[in-house]
Design a protein around this motif. Structure first.
Motif, PDB file in Angstrom:
ATOM      1  N   PRO A   1       0.840  -1.207   0.000  1.00  0.00           N
ATOM      2  CA  PRO A   1       0.000   0.000   0.000  1.00  0.00           C
ATOM      3  C   PRO A   1       0.870   1.250   0.000  1.00  0.00           C
ATOM      4  O   PRO A   1       1.073   1.902   1.036  1.00  0.00           O
ATOM      5  N   MET A   2       1.393   1.623  -1.154  1.00  0.00           N
ATOM      6  CA  MET A   2       2.431   2.654  -1.224  1.00  0.00           C
ATOM      7  C   MET A   2       1.919   4.036  -0.825  1.00  0.00           C
ATOM      8  O   MET A   2       2.667   4.830  -0.251  1.00  0.00           O
ATOM      9  N   GLU A   3       0.659   4.349  -1.137  1.00  0.00           N
ATOM     10  CA  GLU A   3       0.148   5.654  -0.723  1.00  0.00           C
ATOM     11  C   GLU A   3       0.098   5.748   0.801  1.00  0.00           C
ATOM     12  O   GLU A   3       0.406   6.803   1.378  1.00  0.00           O
ATOM     13  N   ALA A   4      -0.285   4.664   1.449  1.00  0.00           N
ATOM     14  CA  ALA A   4      -0.301   4.647   2.913  1.00  0.00           C
ATOM     15  C   ALA A   4       1.113   4.784   3.461  1.00  0.00           C
ATOM     16  O   ALA A   4       1.344   5.483   4.463  1.00  0.00           O
TER      17      ALA A   4
ATOM     18  N   TRP B   1       2.170   8.453   3.093  1.00  0.00           N
ATOM     19  CA  TRP B   1       1.432   9.329   3.998  1.00  0.00           C
ATOM     20  C   TRP B   1       1.968   9.236   5.426  1.00  0.00           C
ATOM     21  O   TRP B   1       2.239  10.255   6.064  1.00  0.00           O
ATOM     22  N   ILE B   2       2.144   8.021   5.910  1.00  0.00           N
ATOM     23  CA  ILE B   2       2.580   7.875   7.301  1.00  0.00           C
ATOM     24  C   ILE B   2       4.029   8.318   7.454  1.00  0.00           C
ATOM     25  O   ILE B   2       4.407   8.878   8.499  1.00  0.00           O
ATOM     26  N   ALA B   3       4.863   8.107   6.439  1.00  0.00           N
ATOM     27  CA  ALA B   3       6.260   8.538   6.521  1.00  0.00           C
ATOM     28  C   ALA B   3       6.354  10.055   6.644  1.00  0.00           C
ATOM     29  O   ALA B   3       7.265  10.580   7.306  1.00  0.00           O
TER      30      ALA B   3
ATOM     31  N   GLU C   1      -6.149   1.476   8.972  1.00  0.00           N
ATOM     32  CA  GLU C   1      -7.338   1.506   8.139  1.00  0.00           C
ATOM     33  C   GLU C   1      -6.993   1.828   6.683  1.00  0.00           C
ATOM     34  O   GLU C   1      -7.614   1.294   5.751  1.00  0.00           O
ATOM     35  N   TYR C   2      -6.009   2.702   6.500  1.00  0.00           N
ATOM     36  CA  TYR C   2      -5.555   3.065   5.151  1.00  0.00           C
ATOM     37  C   TYR C   2      -4.994   1.826   4.452  1.00  0.00           C
ATOM     38  O   TYR C   2      -5.315   1.535   3.288  1.00  0.00           O
ATOM     39  N   VAL C   3      -4.150   1.073   5.160  1.00  0.00           N
ATOM     40  CA  VAL C   3      -3.561  -0.146   4.593  1.00  0.00           C
ATOM     41  C   VAL C   3      -4.651  -1.163   4.256  1.00  0.00           C
ATOM     42  O   VAL C   3      -4.660  -1.752   3.162  1.00  0.00           O
TER      43      VAL C   3
END
Length: 298
Positions: A223-226, A229-231, A252-254
């Protein structure tokens, strides 16, 4: 090797080196390479496979250990789960050691190998999401002493398959010297096949978080967008901690990225809700991702 199919293999070859094994497979194209045999012999015993020959890899010492090379660990494909689960290996690649310790009961961990886990490519393979999160590459041995490299993810996705007489010899894994976590959920207490698994790897040098989810699809999902975002929320120069709300949102994003909502029908009607079992799986992935990231950052 089996009591159910004594005539399964007509010949057995036991090479002493990787190149000898490739030569044997070249001479016997229908032969099947075997290391631990935990998956192969199960297929033979169930009648799903009747190999005309076997090329045993157990005597090839060069693929049973590891060494360091340019900031990477070059892991032999013959490393057993039991060996990878030991403390010295855990200090090197913690998430892979955790996956190896979770691979099953002792008899499976003593026989099953890293290369077998990769080539079998079962969706529930515990090492696979870890290797995907680490962005590991394979060193493939071929005829005439040739060697080539390909990302593990390419093999698992079918983008770069092994050619006839090729063997996975080594797995090249970057040494990040940073926290990494592997967690899995099973359908019962104790060792078992994963219903979902998550690997989270921190990469402080690139200020990145890498996450891979296993067992919910035919191959590990990133889940690269997640991840991105978290990074962006982590203070890489500080304590790196995150509020519980951010960890929950990441989980939840993942889960939503790996198990998305059903697409609406072509006629424009409303999309059907996800079945209860799929919703439960999504909640499981969210919980694993949240906990894995929390442990990596703690």
């Amino acid at each position: 090797m089996t009591t159910h199919a004594p005539q399964a293999a007509q010949s057995v070859t036991l090479p002493a080196s990787l190149d000898e094994a490739v030569t044997a497979l070249t001479a016997m194209p229908a032969a099947v390479p075997v290391a631990g045999g935990t998956d192969l012999m199960a297929a033979v015993n169930s009648g799903l496979l009747r190999p005309t020959g076997l090329v045993g890899l157990g005597r090839i010492s060069e693929i049973r250990g590891w060494h360091y090379q340019d900031g990477h660990a070059l892991l032999g494909a013959g490393l057993t789960h039991a060996r990878m689960g030991r403390p010295d290996f855990a200090a090197l690649i913690p998430a892979l050691a955790a996956a190896a310790r979770a691979a099953g009961p002792p008899q499976i961990r003593n026989a099953g190998t890293l290369g077998g886990n990769i080539v079998t490519a079962a969706p529930t393979g515990d090492a696979l999401p870890v290797l995907a999160a680490l962005e590991a590459t394979l060193v493939v041995a071929g005829p005439d002493g040739s060697r080539r490299e390909t990302p593990v993810s390419h093999l698992l996705a079918g983008r770069d398959m092994l050619q006839p007489a090729e063997l996975v010899g080594f797995v090249r894994v970057p040494l990040l010297h940073a926290p990494q976590v592997f967690l899995k959920a099973t359908g019962r207490t104790g060792p078992g096949r994963a219903t979902a698994s998550v690997a989270v790897v921190l990469d402080p040098a690139r200020r990145g978080v890498r996450c891979a989810v296993g067992a919910v699809a035919p191959m590990p999902l990133r889940p690269m967008e997640a991840e991105q975002w978290i990074a962006s929320l982590i203070d890489w120069d500080g304590e790196r901690g995150l509020a519980q709300e951010a960890l929950t949102a990441f989980g939840e994003y993942v889960a939503a990225a790996c198990i998305p909502e059903a697409a609406p029908p072509p006629d424009g009607g409303e999309a059907q809700p996800l079945p209860p079992a799929v919703l439960h799986l999504r909640r499981t992935v969210a919980a694993l991702a949240r906990r894995a990231l929390g442990r990596a950052l703690s």
